[in-house]
Design a protein around this motif. Structure first.
Motif, PDB file in Angstrom:
ATOM      1  N   LEU A 100      49.298 -52.933-110.584  1.00  0.00           N
ATOM      2  CA  LEU A 100      50.387 -53.816-110.170  1.00  0.00           C
ATOM      3  C   LEU A 100      50.858 -53.521-108.758  1.00  0.00           C
ATOM      4  O   LEU A 100      51.276 -54.431-108.039  1.00  0.00           O
ATOM      5  CB  LEU A 100      51.565 -53.706-111.135  1.00  0.00           C
ATOM      6  N   GLY A 101      50.813 -52.263-108.351  1.00  0.00           N
ATOM      7  CA  GLY A 101      51.232 -51.909-106.996  1.00  0.00           C
ATOM      8  C   GLY A 101      52.663 -52.296-106.722  1.00  0.00           C
ATOM      9  O   GLY A 101      53.584 -51.918-107.470  1.00  0.00           O
ATOM     10  N   PRO A 102      52.923 -53.103-105.686  1.00  0.00           N
ATOM     11  CA  PRO A 102      54.301 -53.472-105.337  1.00  0.00           C
ATOM     12  C   PRO A 102      54.983 -54.342-106.395  1.00  0.00           C
ATOM     13  O   PRO A 102      56.203 -54.456-106.406  1.00  0.00           O
ATOM     14  CB  PRO A 102      54.139 -54.241-104.020  1.00  0.00           C
TER      15      PRO A 102
ATOM     16  N   ILE B  40      37.993 -61.326 -98.791  1.00  0.00           N
ATOM     17  CA  ILE B  40      37.708 -61.667-100.178  1.00  0.00           C
ATOM     18  C   ILE B  40      38.852 -61.311-101.114  1.00  0.00           C
ATOM     19  O   ILE B  40      38.904 -61.799-102.251  1.00  0.00           O
ATOM     20  CB  ILE B  40      36.416 -60.977-100.673  1.00  0.00           C
ATOM     21  N   SER B  41      39.778 -60.474-100.681  1.00  0.00           N
ATOM     22  CA  SER B  41      40.913 -60.109-101.532  1.00  0.00           C
ATOM     23  C   SER B  41      42.097 -61.054-101.361  1.00  0.00           C
ATOM     24  O   SER B  41      43.136 -60.852-101.999  1.00  0.00           O
ATOM     25  CB  SER B  41      41.350 -58.666-101.243  1.00  0.00           C
ATOM     26  N   ILE B  42      41.970 -62.068-100.520  1.00  0.00           N
ATOM     27  CA  ILE B  42      43.037 -63.059-100.328  1.00  0.00           C
ATOM     28  C   ILE B  42      42.765 -64.254-101.228  1.00  0.00           C
ATOM     29  O   ILE B  42      41.710 -64.893-101.116  1.00  0.00           O
ATOM     30  CB  ILE B  42      43.122 -63.512 -98.860  1.00  0.00           C
ATOM     31  N   PRO B  43      43.665 -64.598-102.140  1.00  0.00           N
ATOM     32  CA  PRO B  43      43.424 -65.735-103.040  1.00  0.00           C
ATOM     33  C   PRO B  43      43.519 -67.063-102.304  1.00  0.00           C
ATOM     34  O   PRO B  43      44.230 -67.205-101.313  1.00  0.00           O
ATOM     35  CB  PRO B  43      44.548 -65.597-104.082  1.00  0.00           C
TER      36      PRO B  43
ATOM     37  N   PHE C 282      51.113 -60.360-103.417  1.00  0.00           N
ATOM     38  CA  PHE C 282      52.531 -60.009-103.328  1.00  0.00           C
ATOM     39  C   PHE C 282      53.085 -60.336-101.947  1.00  0.00           C
ATOM     40  O   PHE C 282      54.167 -60.916-101.812  1.00  0.00           O
ATOM     41  CB  PHE C 282      52.715 -58.527-103.650  1.00  0.00           C
ATOM     42  N   TYR C 283      52.333 -59.997-100.909  1.00  0.00           N
ATOM     43  CA  TYR C 283      52.834 -60.191 -99.541  1.00  0.00           C
ATOM     44  C   TYR C 283      52.591 -61.606 -99.013  1.00  0.00           C
ATOM     45  O   TYR C 283      53.334 -62.072 -98.149  1.00  0.00           O
ATOM     46  CB  TYR C 283      52.187 -59.169 -98.605  1.00  0.00           C
ATOM     47  N   SER C 284      51.578 -62.295 -99.531  1.00  0.00           N
ATOM     48  CA  SER C 284      51.295 -63.641 -99.027  1.00  0.00           C
ATOM     49  C   SER C 284      52.050 -64.725 -99.794  1.00  0.00           C
ATOM     50  O   SER C 284      52.565 -65.676 -99.189  1.00  0.00           O
ATOM     51  CB  SER C 284      49.793 -63.921 -99.087  1.00  0.00           C
TER      52      SER C 284
END
Length: 404
Positions: free
Chosen positions: A129-131, A26-29, A92-94
Protein backbone atom coordinates in the motif's frame (compact mmCIF):
# COMPACT_ATOMS: atom_id res chain seq x y z
CA UNK A 1 46.19 11.32 -34.73
CA UNK A 2 42.61 10.14 -34.97
CA UNK A 3 40.40 10.49 -31.88
CA UNK A 4 37.83 7.72 -31.53
CA UNK A 5 34.41 8.66 -30.26
CA UNK A 6 33.68 6.75 -27.02
CA UNK A 7 30.42 5.23 -28.33
CA UNK A 8 30.49 2.08 -26.21
CA UNK A 9 30.19 3.75 -22.78
CA UNK A 10 27.61 6.17 -24.14
CA UNK A 11 25.58 3.32 -25.59
CA UNK A 12 25.69 1.48 -22.27
CA UNK A 13 24.55 4.63 -20.49
CA UNK A 14 21.77 5.08 -23.02
CA UNK A 15 20.53 1.53 -22.44
CA UNK A 16 20.52 1.95 -18.67
CA UNK A 17 18.68 5.28 -18.96
CA UNK A 18 16.16 3.68 -21.29
CA UNK A 19 15.60 0.91 -18.74
CA UNK A 20 15.14 3.46 -15.96
CA UNK A 21 12.58 5.55 -17.84
CA UNK A 22 10.80 2.46 -19.15
CA UNK A 23 10.38 1.13 -15.62
CA UNK A 24 9.03 4.53 -14.58
CA UNK A 25 6.63 4.66 -17.54
CA UNK A 26 5.11 1.18 -17.17
CA UNK A 27 4.20 1.85 -13.53
CA UNK A 28 1.96 4.81 -14.47
CA UNK A 29 -1.68 3.73 -14.99
CA UNK A 30 -3.64 4.81 -18.05
CA UNK A 31 -7.17 5.86 -17.04
CA UNK A 32 -10.19 6.34 -19.28
CA UNK A 33 -13.66 7.47 -18.20
CA UNK A 34 -16.33 4.81 -18.70
CA UNK A 35 -19.47 6.55 -20.01
CA UNK A 36 -22.75 5.86 -18.25
CA UNK A 37 -25.13 4.33 -20.78
CA UNK A 38 -28.17 5.60 -18.87
CA UNK A 39 -29.18 8.74 -20.83
CA UNK A 40 -31.41 10.06 -18.06
CA UNK A 41 -28.60 9.66 -15.58
CA UNK A 42 -26.19 11.44 -17.92
CA UNK A 43 -28.53 14.46 -18.17
CA UNK A 44 -28.88 14.50 -14.39
CA UNK A 45 -25.10 14.28 -13.98
CA UNK A 46 -24.52 17.27 -16.27
CA UNK A 47 -27.03 19.45 -14.39
CA UNK A 48 -25.63 18.42 -11.04
CA UNK A 49 -22.03 19.04 -12.10
CA UNK A 50 -22.99 22.57 -13.15
CA UNK A 51 -24.75 23.31 -9.86
CA UNK A 52 -22.64 21.35 -7.40
CA UNK A 53 -19.70 23.26 -5.96
CA UNK A 54 -19.06 20.79 -3.13
CA UNK A 55 -15.89 18.80 -2.74
CA UNK A 56 -15.70 15.50 -4.57
CA UNK A 57 -14.71 12.17 -3.04
CA UNK A 58 -12.10 10.33 -5.11
CA UNK A 59 -11.83 6.61 -4.47
CA UNK A 60 -9.41 4.05 -5.88
CA UNK A 61 -10.79 0.49 -6.06
CA UNK A 62 -8.55 -2.56 -6.47
CA UNK A 63 -9.21 -6.29 -6.23
CA UNK A 64 -7.59 -9.72 -6.21
CA UNK A 65 -4.08 -8.82 -5.07
CA UNK A 66 -3.50 -12.53 -4.31
CA UNK A 67 -0.56 -11.99 -1.97
CA UNK A 68 1.39 -15.01 -0.70
CA UNK A 69 3.23 -13.52 2.27
CA UNK A 70 6.17 -15.63 3.42
CA UNK A 71 5.43 -18.18 0.67
CA UNK A 72 6.08 -15.64 -2.09
CA UNK A 73 8.54 -16.79 -4.73
CA UNK A 74 11.57 -14.75 -5.74
CA UNK A 75 9.96 -13.90 -9.09
CA UNK A 76 6.71 -12.69 -7.48
CA UNK A 77 8.43 -10.74 -4.74
CA UNK A 78 10.98 -8.85 -6.85
CA UNK A 79 9.02 -8.55 -10.07
CA UNK A 80 5.23 -8.82 -9.85
CA UNK A 81 4.65 -7.55 -6.32
CA UNK A 82 7.42 -4.98 -6.64
CA UNK A 83 5.78 -3.61 -9.79
CA UNK A 84 2.35 -3.40 -8.12
CA UNK A 85 3.80 -1.53 -5.15
CA UNK A 86 5.21 1.02 -7.62
CA UNK A 87 1.78 1.29 -9.25
CA UNK A 88 0.22 2.05 -5.86
CA UNK A 89 2.79 4.75 -5.23
CA UNK A 90 2.45 6.35 -8.67
CA UNK A 91 -1.36 6.22 -8.47
CA UNK A 92 -1.30 7.90 -5.07
CA UNK A 93 0.65 10.90 -6.35
CA UNK A 94 -0.92 11.15 -9.81
CA UNK A 95 -4.60 10.49 -9.06
CA UNK A 96 -4.59 11.93 -5.51
CA UNK A 97 -7.36 9.66 -4.13
CA UNK A 98 -9.09 10.32 -0.83
CA UNK A 99 -9.71 6.69 -0.03
CA UNK A 100 -8.79 3.13 -1.03
CA UNK A 101 -11.23 0.21 -1.35
CA UNK A 102 -9.89 -3.34 -1.69
CA UNK A 103 -12.64 -5.57 -3.08
CA UNK A 104 -11.47 -8.89 -1.69
CA UNK A 105 -8.92 -11.67 -2.21
CA UNK A 106 -6.02 -9.88 -0.57
CA UNK A 107 -4.49 -13.31 -0.06
CA UNK A 108 -4.17 -16.11 -2.59
CA UNK A 109 -4.46 -18.82 0.08
CA UNK A 110 -5.89 -17.02 3.07
CA UNK A 111 -8.43 -19.70 3.96
CA UNK A 112 -5.71 -22.35 4.30
CA UNK A 113 -3.03 -20.26 6.03
CA UNK A 114 -2.01 -20.50 9.65
CA UNK A 115 -2.27 -17.34 11.71
CA UNK A 116 1.46 -16.83 11.47
CA UNK A 117 1.34 -16.99 7.68
CA UNK A 118 -1.66 -14.61 7.65
CA UNK A 119 0.41 -12.09 9.57
CA UNK A 120 3.09 -12.26 6.87
CA UNK A 121 0.39 -11.60 4.23
CA UNK A 122 -0.79 -8.57 6.19
CA UNK A 123 2.77 -7.23 6.43
CA UNK A 124 3.19 -7.65 2.68
CA UNK A 125 -0.18 -5.96 2.10
CA UNK A 126 0.76 -2.93 4.20
CA UNK A 127 4.13 -2.65 2.46
CA UNK A 128 2.45 -2.76 -0.94
CA UNK A 129 0.00 0.00 0.00
CA UNK A 130 2.88 2.39 0.67
CA UNK A 131 1.53 5.94 1.10
CA UNK A 132 -2.07 4.64 1.01
CA UNK A 133 -1.61 3.39 4.56
CA UNK A 134 -2.08 7.00 5.71
CA UNK A 135 -5.46 7.27 3.95
CA UNK A 136 -8.80 5.75 5.01
CA UNK A 137 -9.05 2.30 3.46
CA UNK A 138 -11.56 -0.51 3.64
CA UNK A 139 -11.17 -4.18 2.74
CA UNK A 140 -14.00 -6.45 1.60
CA UNK A 141 -13.54 -10.15 2.36
CA UNK A 142 -13.22 -12.50 -0.61
CA UNK A 143 -13.47 -16.26 -1.03
CA UNK A 144 -9.69 -16.59 -1.30
CA UNK A 145 -9.46 -14.86 2.09
CA UNK A 146 -12.06 -16.83 4.07
CA UNK A 147 -12.65 -19.94 1.96
CA UNK A 148 -15.59 -21.45 0.09
CA UNK A 149 -18.83 -22.75 1.53
CA UNK A 150 -17.37 -26.12 2.49
CA UNK A 151 -14.72 -24.48 4.65
CA UNK A 152 -16.45 -21.32 5.84
CA UNK A 153 -15.89 -21.01 9.57
CA UNK A 154 -17.25 -18.16 11.70
CA UNK A 155 -14.29 -18.18 14.09
CA UNK A 156 -11.80 -17.97 11.20
CA UNK A 157 -13.81 -15.18 9.54
CA UNK A 158 -13.88 -13.27 12.82
CA UNK A 159 -10.11 -13.54 13.23
CA UNK A 160 -9.46 -12.41 9.65
CA UNK A 161 -12.01 -9.58 9.86
CA UNK A 162 -10.21 -8.18 12.90
CA UNK A 163 -7.15 -7.60 10.68
CA UNK A 164 -8.91 -4.93 8.62
CA UNK A 165 -10.48 -1.61 9.69
CA UNK A 166 -14.25 -1.20 9.75
CA UNK A 167 -15.19 -4.90 9.69
CA UNK A 168 -17.14 -6.65 12.40
CA UNK A 169 -17.00 -10.29 13.48
CA UNK A 170 -18.78 -11.59 10.39
CA UNK A 171 -17.01 -9.51 7.76
CA UNK A 172 -19.55 -6.73 7.28
CA UNK A 173 -18.99 -2.99 7.62
CA UNK A 174 -20.57 0.41 7.12
CA UNK A 175 -19.08 3.88 7.14
CA UNK A 176 -19.63 7.41 5.93
CA UNK A 177 -17.02 9.68 4.42
CA UNK A 178 -17.63 13.11 2.87
CA UNK A 179 -21.41 12.57 2.99
CA UNK A 180 -21.18 9.37 0.95
CA UNK A 181 -22.42 6.23 2.71
CA UNK A 182 -20.83 2.83 2.08
CA UNK A 183 -22.03 -0.62 3.08
CA UNK A 184 -19.93 -3.76 2.58
CA UNK A 185 -21.38 -7.24 2.98
CA UNK A 186 -19.77 -10.65 3.33
CA UNK A 187 -20.76 -11.93 -0.11
CA UNK A 188 -19.17 -15.32 0.50
CA UNK A 189 -21.75 -16.02 3.22
CA UNK A 190 -24.56 -15.04 0.85
CA UNK A 191 -23.54 -17.85 -1.50
CA UNK A 192 -23.81 -20.51 1.17
CA UNK A 193 -26.86 -22.27 2.58
CA UNK A 194 -28.35 -21.85 6.03
CA UNK A 195 -25.50 -20.79 8.27
CA UNK A 196 -24.93 -18.28 11.03
CA UNK A 197 -22.86 -15.96 8.86
CA UNK A 198 -25.53 -15.74 6.17
CA UNK A 199 -28.21 -14.92 8.72
CA UNK A 200 -25.96 -12.21 10.10
CA UNK A 201 -25.51 -10.68 6.65
CA UNK A 202 -29.27 -10.69 6.12
CA UNK A 203 -29.65 -8.99 9.47
CA UNK A 204 -27.15 -6.36 8.31
CA UNK A 205 -29.25 -5.69 5.22
CA UNK A 206 -32.34 -5.28 7.39
CA UNK A 207 -30.57 -2.71 9.54
CA UNK A 208 -29.53 -0.81 6.43
CA UNK A 209 -32.98 -0.94 4.85
CA UNK A 210 -34.03 2.38 3.35
CA UNK A 211 -35.77 4.49 5.98
CA UNK A 212 -34.16 2.82 9.00
CA UNK A 213 -31.81 4.63 11.36
CA UNK A 214 -28.60 3.72 13.08
CA UNK A 215 -28.57 2.44 16.62
CA UNK A 216 -26.74 4.24 19.40
CA UNK A 217 -23.15 4.83 18.20
CA UNK A 218 -21.65 4.12 21.61
CA UNK A 219 -23.17 0.66 21.89
CA UNK A 220 -20.92 -2.14 20.69
CA UNK A 221 -22.55 -5.12 19.05
CA UNK A 222 -21.38 -8.60 18.38
CA UNK A 223 -22.66 -9.81 15.02
CA UNK A 224 -22.74 -8.64 11.42
CA UNK A 225 -26.14 -7.04 11.69
CA UNK A 226 -25.03 -4.74 14.50
CA UNK A 227 -21.89 -2.91 13.48
CA UNK A 228 -19.18 -2.13 15.98
CA UNK A 229 -17.79 1.35 16.49
CA UNK A 230 -15.05 2.21 14.00
CA UNK A 231 -12.25 4.74 13.86
CA UNK A 232 -12.71 8.48 13.38
CA UNK A 233 -11.87 8.11 9.70
CA UNK A 234 -15.02 6.07 9.26
CA UNK A 235 -17.65 8.09 11.10
CA UNK A 236 -20.97 6.36 11.49
CA UNK A 237 -24.04 7.47 9.65
CA UNK A 238 -26.91 8.48 11.94
CA UNK A 239 -29.19 10.31 9.50
CA UNK A 240 -31.92 8.58 7.56
CA UNK A 241 -31.08 7.53 4.05
CA UNK A 242 -33.04 9.51 1.49
CA UNK A 243 -35.53 7.55 -0.52
CA UNK A 244 -34.03 6.39 -3.80
CA UNK A 245 -30.51 7.33 -2.73
CA UNK A 246 -29.13 4.32 -0.92
CA UNK A 247 -25.56 3.57 0.06
CA UNK A 248 -22.69 2.55 -2.18
CA UNK A 249 -22.74 -1.25 -1.97
CA UNK A 250 -19.46 -3.17 -1.79
CA UNK A 251 -19.39 -6.91 -2.52
CA UNK A 252 -16.72 -9.38 -3.54
CA UNK A 253 -19.09 -11.43 -5.73
CA UNK A 254 -21.15 -9.70 -8.43
CA UNK A 255 -24.93 -9.62 -8.14
CA UNK A 256 -27.02 -11.95 -10.28
CA UNK A 257 -27.57 -10.84 -13.87
CA UNK A 258 -30.09 -11.87 -16.49
CA UNK A 259 -28.93 -14.51 -18.97
CA UNK A 260 -28.55 -11.90 -21.70
CA UNK A 261 -27.09 -9.29 -19.36
CA UNK A 262 -23.63 -8.55 -20.66
CA UNK A 263 -20.96 -5.98 -19.94
CA UNK A 264 -20.88 -2.63 -21.68
CA UNK A 265 -17.11 -2.49 -21.96
CA UNK A 266 -16.64 -0.49 -25.14
CA UNK A 267 -12.98 0.00 -26.02
CA UNK A 268 -11.70 0.89 -22.57
CA UNK A 269 -10.77 -2.62 -21.44
CA UNK A 270 -9.12 -5.62 -22.99
CA UNK A 271 -10.52 -8.99 -21.99
CA UNK A 272 -8.18 -11.68 -20.75
CA UNK A 273 -7.30 -14.41 -23.24
CA UNK A 274 -9.69 -17.40 -23.20
CA UNK A 275 -7.04 -19.91 -21.97
CA UNK A 276 -6.29 -17.64 -19.02
CA UNK A 277 -9.98 -17.32 -18.11
CA UNK A 278 -10.39 -21.11 -18.34
CA UNK A 279 -7.41 -21.58 -16.06
CA UNK A 280 -8.88 -19.19 -13.51
CA UNK A 281 -12.21 -21.02 -13.72
CA UNK A 282 -10.46 -24.28 -12.95
CA UNK A 283 -8.77 -22.63 -9.97
CA UNK A 284 -12.08 -21.35 -8.60
CA UNK A 285 -13.86 -24.69 -9.13
CA UNK A 286 -11.42 -26.33 -6.72
CA UNK A 287 -12.36 -24.10 -3.79
CA UNK A 288 -15.30 -26.08 -2.46
CA UNK A 289 -18.44 -24.59 -4.04
CA UNK A 290 -20.89 -27.44 -4.62
CA UNK A 291 -24.56 -27.93 -5.30
CA UNK A 292 -25.09 -25.46 -8.17
CA UNK A 293 -23.96 -24.93 -11.77
CA UNK A 294 -20.58 -23.25 -11.89
CA UNK A 295 -21.98 -20.12 -13.58
CA UNK A 296 -23.98 -19.39 -10.42
CA UNK A 297 -20.92 -19.61 -8.20
CA UNK A 298 -19.68 -16.36 -9.65
CA UNK A 299 -22.73 -14.29 -8.66
CA UNK A 300 -24.99 -13.68 -5.69
CA UNK A 301 -28.13 -15.89 -5.99
CA UNK A 302 -31.15 -14.26 -7.73
CA UNK A 303 -33.35 -14.16 -4.61
CA UNK A 304 -30.60 -12.54 -2.53
CA UNK A 305 -29.91 -10.06 -5.33
CA UNK A 306 -33.56 -9.02 -5.51
CA UNK A 307 -33.73 -8.71 -1.74
CA UNK A 308 -30.67 -6.44 -1.68
CA UNK A 309 -32.13 -4.20 -4.39
CA UNK A 310 -35.44 -3.82 -2.58
CA UNK A 311 -33.94 -3.28 0.86
CA UNK A 312 -30.91 -1.10 0.17
CA UNK A 313 -31.67 0.61 -3.15
CA UNK A 314 -27.92 1.17 -3.70
CA UNK A 315 -26.84 4.20 -5.72
CA UNK A 316 -24.14 2.02 -7.30
CA UNK A 317 -22.65 -1.42 -6.70
CA UNK A 318 -18.96 -2.34 -6.81
CA UNK A 319 -17.96 -6.00 -6.98
CA UNK A 320 -14.97 -8.12 -8.04
CA UNK A 321 -14.03 -11.85 -8.18
CA UNK A 322 -14.26 -12.39 -11.96
CA UNK A 323 -10.78 -10.90 -12.59
CA UNK A 324 -12.25 -8.76 -15.40
CA UNK A 325 -13.70 -5.28 -15.64
CA UNK A 326 -17.43 -5.03 -16.29
CA UNK A 327 -19.92 -2.14 -16.41
CA UNK A 328 -23.42 -3.59 -16.10
CA UNK A 329 -26.80 -1.91 -15.63
CA UNK A 330 -29.43 -4.07 -13.94
CA UNK A 331 -33.08 -4.13 -14.97
CA UNK A 332 -34.02 -1.63 -12.23
CA UNK A 333 -31.40 0.84 -13.47
CA UNK A 334 -28.78 0.11 -10.79
CA UNK A 335 -25.27 0.33 -12.17
CA UNK A 336 -22.74 -2.31 -11.12
CA UNK A 337 -19.01 -1.99 -11.71
CA UNK A 338 -16.89 -5.13 -11.46
CA UNK A 339 -13.30 -4.29 -10.50
CA UNK A 340 -10.60 -6.26 -12.37
CA UNK A 341 -7.65 -8.02 -10.81
CA UNK A 342 -4.68 -5.85 -9.98
CA UNK A 343 -1.95 -8.42 -10.26
CA UNK A 344 -0.02 -10.20 -12.97
CA UNK A 345 -0.67 -13.44 -11.05
CA UNK A 346 -4.25 -13.45 -12.36
CA UNK A 347 -4.08 -11.81 -15.79
CA UNK A 348 -1.66 -10.45 -18.33
CA UNK A 349 -3.33 -7.03 -18.34
CA UNK A 350 -4.36 -6.05 -14.79
CA UNK A 351 -6.13 -2.84 -13.86
CA UNK A 352 -8.23 -1.03 -11.30
CA UNK A 353 -11.16 1.39 -11.05
CA UNK A 354 -11.12 5.04 -10.03
CA UNK A 355 -14.47 6.52 -8.96
CA UNK A 356 -15.42 10.12 -8.22
CA UNK A 357 -18.46 10.86 -6.04
CA UNK A 358 -20.06 14.29 -5.87
CA UNK A 359 -21.29 15.35 -2.43
CA UNK A 360 -25.00 15.89 -2.03
CA UNK A 361 -26.03 13.84 -5.06
CA UNK A 362 -25.84 10.45 -6.72
CA UNK A 363 -23.42 11.45 -9.47
CA UNK A 364 -20.66 8.87 -9.83
CA UNK A 365 -17.93 9.11 -12.46
CA UNK A 366 -16.11 5.84 -13.13
CA UNK A 367 -12.73 5.43 -14.84
CA UNK A 368 -11.05 2.19 -15.83
CA UNK A 369 -7.29 2.31 -15.30
CA UNK A 370 -5.21 -0.19 -17.24
CA UNK A 371 -1.68 -1.31 -16.44
CA UNK A 372 1.11 -2.65 -18.60
CA UNK A 373 0.88 -6.20 -19.90
CA UNK A 374 3.28 -8.57 -18.20
CA UNK A 375 4.14 -10.23 -21.52
CA UNK A 376 5.13 -6.87 -23.03
CA UNK A 377 7.29 -6.00 -20.03
CA UNK A 378 9.06 -9.37 -20.10
CA UNK A 379 9.72 -9.02 -23.84
CA UNK A 380 11.14 -5.53 -23.32
CA UNK A 381 13.40 -6.64 -20.47
CA UNK A 382 14.59 -9.60 -22.54
CA UNK A 383 15.40 -7.31 -25.47
CA UNK A 384 17.34 -4.91 -23.24
CA UNK A 385 19.26 -7.81 -21.70
CA UNK A 386 20.08 -9.12 -25.18
CA UNK A 387 21.36 -5.69 -26.24
CA UNK A 388 23.53 -5.41 -23.11
CA UNK A 389 25.07 -8.84 -23.70
CA UNK A 390 25.66 -8.03 -27.36
CA UNK A 391 27.30 -4.73 -26.41
CA UNK A 392 29.54 -6.47 -23.89
CA UNK A 393 30.64 -9.03 -26.48
CA UNK A 394 31.36 -6.34 -29.07
CA UNK A 395 33.28 -4.25 -26.53
CA UNK A 396 35.51 -7.20 -25.62
CA UNK A 397 36.04 -8.56 -29.12
CA UNK A 398 39.42 -6.82 -29.81
CA UNK A 399 40.72 -7.97 -26.47
CA UNK A 400 39.76 -11.57 -27.19
CA UNK A 401 41.51 -11.42 -30.59
CA UNK A 402 44.75 -10.13 -29.00
CA UNK A 403 44.79 -13.08 -26.63
CA UNK A 404 44.87 -15.39 -29.61
Amino acid sequence: MVLLFPWKPLLSLLLFLSLFFYEHWISIPSCNIVPNTDLNQQEHDIVEEENDNDEVLKVMLVANLLLLGSDTSFFNLYFRDYYMSKVFKKSFYSLKPDMLLVMGDVSARGSTLTRGKWVSVLHQFHEMLGPFIELPFHVVLGDMDVGGCSGLDSNSVYWIARSFPGLDSSGCGAFDIDNVSFVSLNAVALLCGNNKLRFSVEKAVEMERIGSSWMDSEKEMGDCGEFTKTSDSFGRRKDLVSSGLGPVLLLHFPLHRAENGGCKEGNVVRKAPMPLRQGLNALESSRGYTGAPYELWHTIPPNATQYIFQALKPRIVFSAHTHEFCDHTHSDGTREITVPSMTWKARDDPGFVFATFRSGGNTVSVSYCSLARESHVLISYTLILFLLITLWLVANKPYNMCLR
